[in-house]
Design a protein around this motif. Sequence first.
Motif, mmCIF file in Angstrom:
data_model
loop_
_atom_site.group_PDB
_atom_site.id
_atom_site.type_symbol
_atom_site.label_atom_id
_atom_site.label_comp_id
_atom_site.label_asym_id
_atom_site.label_seq_id
_atom_site.Cartn_x
_atom_site.Cartn_y
_atom_site.Cartn_z
ATOM 1 N N MET A 1 0.826 -1.207 0.000
ATOM 2 C CA MET A 1 0.000 0.000 0.000
ATOM 3 C C MET A 1 0.862 1.259 0.000
ATOM 4 O O MET A 1 0.611 2.199 -0.759
ATOM 5 C CB MET A 1 -0.925 -0.002 1.230
ATOM 6 N N PHE A 4 2.440 1.719 -3.332
ATOM 7 C CA PHE A 4 1.472 2.199 -4.324
ATOM 8 C C PHE A 4 1.259 3.709 -4.174
ATOM 9 O O PHE A 4 1.225 4.447 -5.165
ATOM 10 C CB PHE A 4 0.147 1.460 -4.159
ATOM 11 N N TRP A 8 1.979 6.295 -7.059
ATOM 12 C CA TRP A 8 0.827 6.826 -7.783
ATOM 13 C C TRP A 8 0.101 7.959 -7.065
ATOM 14 O O TRP A 8 -0.785 8.600 -7.663
ATOM 15 C CB TRP A 8 -0.180 5.698 -8.037
ATOM 16 N N GLY A 182 -4.472 1.627 -16.348
ATOM 17 C CA GLY A 182 -5.239 0.458 -15.939
ATOM 18 C C GLY A 182 -5.536 -0.488 -17.079
ATOM 19 O O GLY A 182 -5.539 -1.712 -16.907
ATOM 20 N N GLN A 187 -2.417 -2.345 -15.631
ATOM 21 C CA GLN A 187 -2.091 -2.225 -14.210
ATOM 22 C C GLN A 187 -3.427 -2.118 -13.455
ATOM 23 O O GLN A 187 -3.892 -1.017 -13.146
ATOM 24 C CB GLN A 187 -1.207 -1.006 -13.965
ATOM 25 N N PRO A 188 -4.042 -3.258 -13.178
ATOM 26 C CA PRO A 188 -5.402 -3.266 -12.621
ATOM 27 C C PRO A 188 -5.540 -2.546 -11.288
ATOM 28 O O PRO A 188 -6.616 -2.035 -10.971
ATOM 29 C CB PRO A 188 -5.720 -4.763 -12.475
ATOM 30 N N ASP A 189 -4.476 -2.489 -10.502
ATOM 31 C CA ASP A 189 -4.584 -1.804 -9.216
ATOM 32 C C ASP A 189 -4.905 -0.323 -9.409
ATOM 33 O O ASP A 189 -5.676 0.261 -8.641
ATOM 34 C CB ASP A 189 -3.297 -1.973 -8.397
ATOM 35 N N VAL A 190 -4.326 0.281 -10.448
ATOM 36 C CA VAL A 190 -4.623 1.692 -10.753
ATOM 37 C C VAL A 190 -6.089 1.850 -11.149
ATOM 38 O O VAL A 190 -6.770 2.778 -10.707
ATOM 39 C CB VAL A 190 -3.704 2.215 -11.878
ATOM 40 N N TYR A 192 -8.644 -0.119 -10.345
ATOM 41 C CA TYR A 192 -9.534 -0.364 -9.213
ATOM 42 C C TYR A 192 -9.578 0.842 -8.269
ATOM 43 O O TYR A 192 -10.648 1.222 -7.779
ATOM 44 C CB TYR A 192 -9.097 -1.614 -8.452
ATOM 45 N N VAL A 193 -8.421 1.446 -8.030
ATOM 46 C CA VAL A 193 -8.382 2.634 -7.170
ATOM 47 C C VAL A 193 -9.158 3.775 -7.810
ATOM 48 O O VAL A 193 -9.898 4.506 -7.138
ATOM 49 C CB VAL A 193 -6.920 3.058 -6.894
#
Length: 219
Positions: A1, A4, A8, A182, A187-190, A192-193
């Motif tokens: 976390m 990240f 970002w 994303g 980059q799926p985490d971007v 989702y956020v």
Amino acid sequence: MAEFIDRWGTTIVDETFATFQMVTISLFFSILIGLPLGVLLVISRTGDKRNIWLYRVLNVIINTIRSVPFIILLFALLPFTRLIVGTSIGVRGVIIPLVIYTAPYLARLIESSLLEVDQGVIEAYQAMGIKPLSIIWHVMIREAKPSIILGITIAVIGLIGATAMAGLVGAGGLGDLAYRFGHVRYQPDVMYVTIVILIIIIQAIQSFGNILSQKAKKD
């Protein structure tokens, strides 16, 4: 976390600010155009033949614009946008398409709100000799204020969705961030956020609009 956020955090804050910038500027001009246009739609629905023809013309124009998906409208207006503001990218380059897309939609919502006003109330003020413009601004809009606020809230939420699509032409914002990183760079985490942030923003706007509408009913 923590990793990240370090990587970002600044980018997400900047793109969130860009989204707010697009929404607030576009909403300001959309209200300037949409509110008078909505009033004009209502007052031109009845009356002499000139009024009826004015309503029909406005009705066709509004329905035509609303029938075009925003992404198509965005690309179709690129040359016009470039001619007017000198660029078709960034926040400045997407304001005109956003306004053209939102103002007719807002006008239709305002028209619907004004038509909900009790005709008996309007006739009572007319019988007292109140001028038509005063009836529009001080009676109809005042009575329809709660509904108008909800209409503007709906328009803002739609506008946020449009800004996400505007990212496809390099307008920036959360939609652009989700698409470029994303989707394109997977980059799926971007993504989702970004989705979570958009959900929070929309929930906050809807709640704020509901509160303002309830308050307007008590005034």
